[in-house]
Design a protein around this motif. Structure first.
Motif, PDB file in Angstrom:
ATOM      1  N   ALA A 104       0.832  -1.201   0.000  1.00  0.00           N
ATOM      2  CA  ALA A 104       0.000   0.000   0.000  1.00  0.00           C
ATOM      3  C   ALA A 104       0.869   1.253   0.000  1.00  0.00           C
ATOM      4  O   ALA A 104       0.625   2.194  -0.756  1.00  0.00           O
ATOM      5  CB  ALA A 104      -0.937  -0.009   1.207  1.00  0.00           C
TER       6      ALA A 104
ATOM      7  N   ILE B  77      -6.630   3.400   7.730  1.00  0.00           N
ATOM      8  CA  ILE B  77      -7.083   2.215   7.013  1.00  0.00           C
ATOM      9  C   ILE B  77      -6.993   1.034   7.965  1.00  0.00           C
ATOM     10  O   ILE B  77      -5.922   0.754   8.498  1.00  0.00           O
ATOM     11  CB  ILE B  77      -6.242   1.955   5.740  1.00  0.00           C
ATOM     12  CG1 ILE B  77      -6.471   3.065   4.717  1.00  0.00           C
ATOM     13  CG2 ILE B  77      -6.633   0.634   5.122  1.00  0.00           C
ATOM     14  CD1 ILE B  77      -5.462   4.121   4.711  1.00  0.00           C
TER      15      ILE B  77
ATOM     16  N   ILE C  68      -7.368  -2.923   8.097  1.00  0.00           N
ATOM     17  CA  ILE C  68      -7.407  -4.141   7.289  1.00  0.00           C
ATOM     18  C   ILE C  68      -8.024  -5.248   8.132  1.00  0.00           C
ATOM     19  O   ILE C  68      -7.585  -5.503   9.251  1.00  0.00           O
ATOM     20  CB  ILE C  68      -5.986  -4.540   6.822  1.00  0.00           C
ATOM     21  CG1 ILE C  68      -5.350  -3.407   5.990  1.00  0.00           C
ATOM     22  CG2 ILE C  68      -6.012  -5.850   6.051  1.00  0.00           C
ATOM     23  CD1 ILE C  68      -6.089  -3.066   4.713  1.00  0.00           C
TER      24      ILE C  68
ATOM     25  N   LEU D 257     -11.256   3.990   6.827  1.00  0.00           N
ATOM     26  CA  LEU D 257     -11.679   3.038   5.808  1.00  0.00           C
ATOM     27  C   LEU D 257     -11.426   1.629   6.328  1.00  0.00           C
ATOM     28  O   LEU D 257     -10.361   1.360   6.886  1.00  0.00           O
ATOM     29  CB  LEU D 257     -10.908   3.247   4.507  1.00  0.00           C
ATOM     30  CG  LEU D 257     -10.934   4.662   3.930  1.00  0.00           C
ATOM     31  CD1 LEU D 257     -10.118   4.713   2.651  1.00  0.00           C
ATOM     32  CD2 LEU D 257     -12.352   5.128   3.684  1.00  0.00           C
TER      33      LEU D 257
ATOM     34  N   ALA E 180     -11.589  -2.491   5.208  1.00  0.00           N
ATOM     35  CA  ALA E 180     -11.710  -3.436   4.101  1.00  0.00           C
ATOM     36  C   ALA E 180     -10.766  -4.609   4.324  1.00  0.00           C
ATOM     37  O   ALA E 180      -9.863  -4.541   5.151  1.00  0.00           O
ATOM     38  CB  ALA E 180     -11.371  -2.751   2.775  1.00  0.00           C
TER      39      ALA E 180
ATOM     40  N   ASN F 140      -9.324  -6.344  -1.095  1.00  0.00           N
ATOM     41  CA  ASN F 140     -10.113  -5.237  -1.643  1.00  0.00           C
ATOM     42  C   ASN F 140      -9.391  -3.908  -1.530  1.00  0.00           C
ATOM     43  O   ASN F 140      -9.414  -3.105  -2.461  1.00  0.00           O
ATOM     44  CB  ASN F 140     -11.483  -5.169  -0.971  1.00  0.00           C
ATOM     45  CG  ASN F 140     -12.383  -6.298  -1.410  1.00  0.00           C
ATOM     46  OD1 ASN F 140     -12.310  -6.766  -2.540  1.00  0.00           O
ATOM     47  ND2 ASN F 140     -13.236  -6.760  -0.510  1.00  0.00           N
ATOM     48  N   PHE F 141      -8.722  -3.656  -0.407  1.00  0.00           N
ATOM     49  CA  PHE F 141      -8.030  -2.377  -0.272  1.00  0.00           C
ATOM     50  C   PHE F 141      -6.886  -2.249  -1.268  1.00  0.00           C
ATOM     51  O   PHE F 141      -6.699  -1.194  -1.877  1.00  0.00           O
ATOM     52  CB  PHE F 141      -7.525  -2.142   1.151  1.00  0.00           C
ATOM     53  CG  PHE F 141      -6.976  -0.767   1.301  1.00  0.00           C
ATOM     54  CD1 PHE F 141      -7.826   0.326   1.325  1.00  0.00           C
ATOM     55  CD2 PHE F 141      -5.616  -0.536   1.331  1.00  0.00           C
ATOM     56  CE1 PHE F 141      -7.328   1.622   1.398  1.00  0.00           C
ATOM     57  CE2 PHE F 141      -5.113   0.743   1.407  1.00  0.00           C
ATOM     58  CZ  PHE F 141      -5.972   1.826   1.437  1.00  0.00           C
TER      59      PHE F 141
ATOM     60  N   ILE G 203      -8.206  -1.293  -4.542  1.00  0.00           N
ATOM     61  CA  ILE G 203      -8.536   0.128  -4.589  1.00  0.00           C
ATOM     62  C   ILE G 203      -7.273   0.953  -4.813  1.00  0.00           C
ATOM     63  O   ILE G 203      -7.231   1.842  -5.663  1.00  0.00           O
ATOM     64  CB  ILE G 203      -9.248   0.563  -3.280  1.00  0.00           C
ATOM     65  CG1 ILE G 203     -10.642  -0.075  -3.206  1.00  0.00           C
ATOM     66  CG2 ILE G 203      -9.342   2.087  -3.190  1.00  0.00           C
ATOM     67  CD1 ILE G 203     -11.295   0.035  -1.844  1.00  0.00           C
TER      68      ILE G 203
ATOM     69  N   ALA H 149     -13.083   3.057  -5.424  1.00  0.00           N
ATOM     70  CA  ALA H 149     -13.491   3.138  -4.021  1.00  0.00           C
ATOM     71  C   ALA H 149     -14.991   3.359  -3.865  1.00  0.00           C
ATOM     72  O   ALA H 149     -15.619   2.798  -2.973  1.00  0.00           O
ATOM     73  CB  ALA H 149     -12.722   4.239  -3.307  1.00  0.00           C
TER      74      ALA H 149
ATOM     75  N   TYR I  30     -17.475   0.840  -1.982  1.00  0.00           N
ATOM     76  CA  TYR I  30     -18.342   1.292  -0.890  1.00  0.00           C
ATOM     77  C   TYR I  30     -19.794   0.879  -1.145  1.00  0.00           C
ATOM     78  O   TYR I  30     -20.461   0.352  -0.258  1.00  0.00           O
ATOM     79  CB  TYR I  30     -18.226   2.808  -0.732  1.00  0.00           C
ATOM     80  CG  TYR I  30     -19.167   3.381   0.295  1.00  0.00           C
ATOM     81  CD1 TYR I  30     -18.936   3.216   1.657  1.00  0.00           C
ATOM     82  CD2 TYR I  30     -20.294   4.100  -0.099  1.00  0.00           C
ATOM     83  CE1 TYR I  30     -19.792   3.739   2.605  1.00  0.00           C
ATOM     84  CE2 TYR I  30     -21.153   4.635   0.850  1.00  0.00           C
ATOM     85  CZ  TYR I  30     -20.904   4.442   2.190  1.00  0.00           C
ATOM     86  OH  TYR I  30     -21.766   4.963   3.117  1.00  0.00           O
TER      87      TYR I  30
ATOM     88  N   LEU J 267     -16.068  -1.991   1.007  1.00  0.00           N
ATOM     89  CA  LEU J 267     -15.353  -0.955   1.739  1.00  0.00           C
ATOM     90  C   LEU J 267     -16.340  -0.270   2.672  1.00  0.00           C
ATOM     91  O   LEU J 267     -17.416   0.139   2.235  1.00  0.00           O
ATOM     92  CB  LEU J 267     -14.760   0.081   0.772  1.00  0.00           C
ATOM     93  CG  LEU J 267     -14.100   1.307   1.380  1.00  0.00           C
ATOM     94  CD1 LEU J 267     -12.822   0.923   2.121  1.00  0.00           C
ATOM     95  CD2 LEU J 267     -13.803   2.336   0.304  1.00  0.00           C
TER      96      LEU J 267
END
Length: 118
Positions: A10, A30, A32, A63, A65, A69-70, A73, A80, A84, A89
């Motif tokens: 990321a 974020i 996870i 956020l 996720a 999935n993250f 994104i 995103a 959502y 998300l």
């Protein structure tokens, strides 16, 4: 995949973002879920982006996720807003700030298109 691997992937993607013209402040945590669970944050501060491997309590938005999935994104293969609306998300806090993060992510795609045209 471990938390450290997820964070590294990321961070690498975020550091490709061109935020030099983006003024203001944005702090996004974020979270996870599932395999590799953990938290990290992304902070935009007057054209500088910082990504750190811990929670950010004074955040604008959180956020939530799975890693899969993250990372989709962040690499641009999953929008995103679509994530959502389909429940991939979750957002806690200011939705407008979450959309600002999407603009930051989109800056990578724009930069890549410019490079390909040259």
């Amino acid at each position: 995949m471990t938390y450290e691997e997820i964070f590294a992937m990321a961070k690498e993607q975020f550091l490709k973002c061109d935020v030099s013209g983006m003024l203001g402040h944005l702090a996004v945590q974020i979270d996870i879920l599932g395999e590799g669970a953990g938290a990290f944050y992304v902070e935009l501060k007057d054209g500088t982006l910082d990504v750190q491997p811990y929670e950010y309590y004074d955040r604008d938005v959180k956020l939530i996720a799975t890693a899969e999935n993250f990372l989709k994104i962040v690499n641009g293969s999953l929008n995103a807003v679509l994530a959502y609306t389909t429940g991939k998300l979750k957002v806690e806090g200011d939705l407008g700030k979450a959309l600002e993060l999407q603009k930051i992510i989109d800056s990578v795609k724009k930069a890549e298109k410019k490079r390909k045209k040259k």
